[in-house]
Design a protein around this motif. Structure first.
Motif, PDB file in Angstrom:
ATOM      1  N   HIS A 129       0.825  -1.212   0.000  1.00 28.44           N
ATOM      2  CA  HIS A 129       0.000   0.000   0.000  1.00 28.44           C
ATOM      3  C   HIS A 129       0.858   1.261   0.000  1.00 28.44           C
ATOM      4  O   HIS A 129       0.565   2.223  -0.713  1.00 28.44           O
ATOM      5  N   ASN A 132       2.244   1.763  -3.462  1.00 32.12           N
ATOM      6  CA  ASN A 132       1.137   2.063  -4.372  1.00 32.12           C
ATOM      7  C   ASN A 132       0.607   3.479  -4.134  1.00 32.12           C
ATOM      8  O   ASN A 132       0.273   4.199  -5.081  1.00 32.12           O
ATOM      9  N   HIS A 133       0.546   3.879  -2.890  1.00 36.34           N
ATOM     10  CA  HIS A 133       0.086   5.211  -2.520  1.00 36.34           C
ATOM     11  C   HIS A 133       0.943   6.287  -3.191  1.00 36.34           C
ATOM     12  O   HIS A 133       0.431   7.268  -3.727  1.00 36.34           O
ATOM     13  N   THR A 135       2.719   5.995  -5.938  1.00 37.35           N
ATOM     14  CA  THR A 135       2.445   5.965  -7.375  1.00 37.35           C
ATOM     15  C   THR A 135       1.162   6.718  -7.687  1.00 37.35           C
ATOM     16  O   THR A 135       1.097   7.490  -8.656  1.00 37.35           O
ATOM     17  N   HIS A 136       0.147   6.512  -6.883  1.00 41.64           N
ATOM     18  CA  HIS A 136      -1.137   7.191  -7.056  1.00 41.64           C
ATOM     19  C   HIS A 136      -0.966   8.715  -7.044  1.00 41.64           C
ATOM     20  O   HIS A 136      -1.416   9.418  -7.950  1.00 41.64           O
ATOM     21  N   HIS A 137      -0.289   9.218  -6.021  1.00 44.13           N
ATOM     22  CA  HIS A 137      -0.158  10.676  -5.907  1.00 44.13           C
ATOM     23  C   HIS A 137       0.824  11.261  -6.923  1.00 44.13           C
ATOM     24  O   HIS A 137       0.608  12.381  -7.400  1.00 44.13           O
ATOM     25  N   GLN A 140      -1.208  11.826  -9.896  1.00 42.01           N
ATOM     26  CA  GLN A 140      -2.001  13.052  -9.786  1.00 42.01           C
ATOM     27  C   GLN A 140      -1.155  14.275 -10.141  1.00 42.01           C
ATOM     28  O   GLN A 140      -1.612  15.184 -10.837  1.00 42.01           O
TER      29      GLN A 140
END
Length: 168
Positions: A129, A132-133, A135-137, A140
């Motif tokens: 997590h 992955n977190h 990568t997500h931001h 954005q």
């Protein structure tokens, strides 16, 4: 498991300079202005990455600590200092992952949320997590960069893997 997470830690170190090649070019109003992101601005999102990944999750994994921080606390206002802190913090994950015994990845992580709620989650899934977190931001942020009319960086993990393969 260790090899997989070591790769993700290397990626965290590899990706930040590439992202910052583009972030550093943003004028202050674009860097700090409302960009429609969950943490509003590029700066707010980068600051959130420092808080969440390094000041909260890293301490949970490394020390068993649950610091009292909010996910939107601004811990670094200066953009150059934020950049430096993110780069330094990313470099800490690899040695931490290397220090764990193999069976640690099969265990659980016990911690308290930012609201003080106790949790016990699968160690490896929770570590996944964290990566992955980020990568997500970062995704954005690249969307905001392109929305502002600038070219976005290529941050795909496979680019790092290709670079590593070519260097061998």
């Amino acid at each position: 498991m260790r090899a997989h997470f070591a790769m993700l830690a290397r990626y965290g170190v590899w990706v930040l300079p590439r992202l910052y090649e583009h972030v550093d070019l943003l004028p202050e109003p674009e860097y700090r202005g409302e960009a429609g992101l969950f943490f509003h601005s590029v700066h707010g999102t980068l600051n959130h990455l420092l808080v969440a990944e390094h000041l909260l999750w890293y301490r949970r994994f490394a020390e068993g600590a649950s610091p009292s921080l909010r996910l939107d606390d601004e811990v670094e206002h200066d953009r150059a200092a934020l950049r430096a802190r993110l780069m330094d913090a990313a470099a800490n994950w690899g040695p931490l992952i290397a220090s764990w015994p193999d069976d640690r990845f099969d265990g659980s992580l016990d911690y308290r949320s930012t609201q003080g709620v106790a949790h016990s989650l699968p160690f490896a899934a929770t570590l996944a997590h964290v990566f992955n977190h980020g990568t997500h931001h970062r995704g954005q942020i690249t969307a905001a960069i392109t929305r502002f009319g600038h070219p976005a960086p290529e941050l795909d993990l496979v680019w790092m893997l290709q670079q590593e393969s070519s260097a061998r």
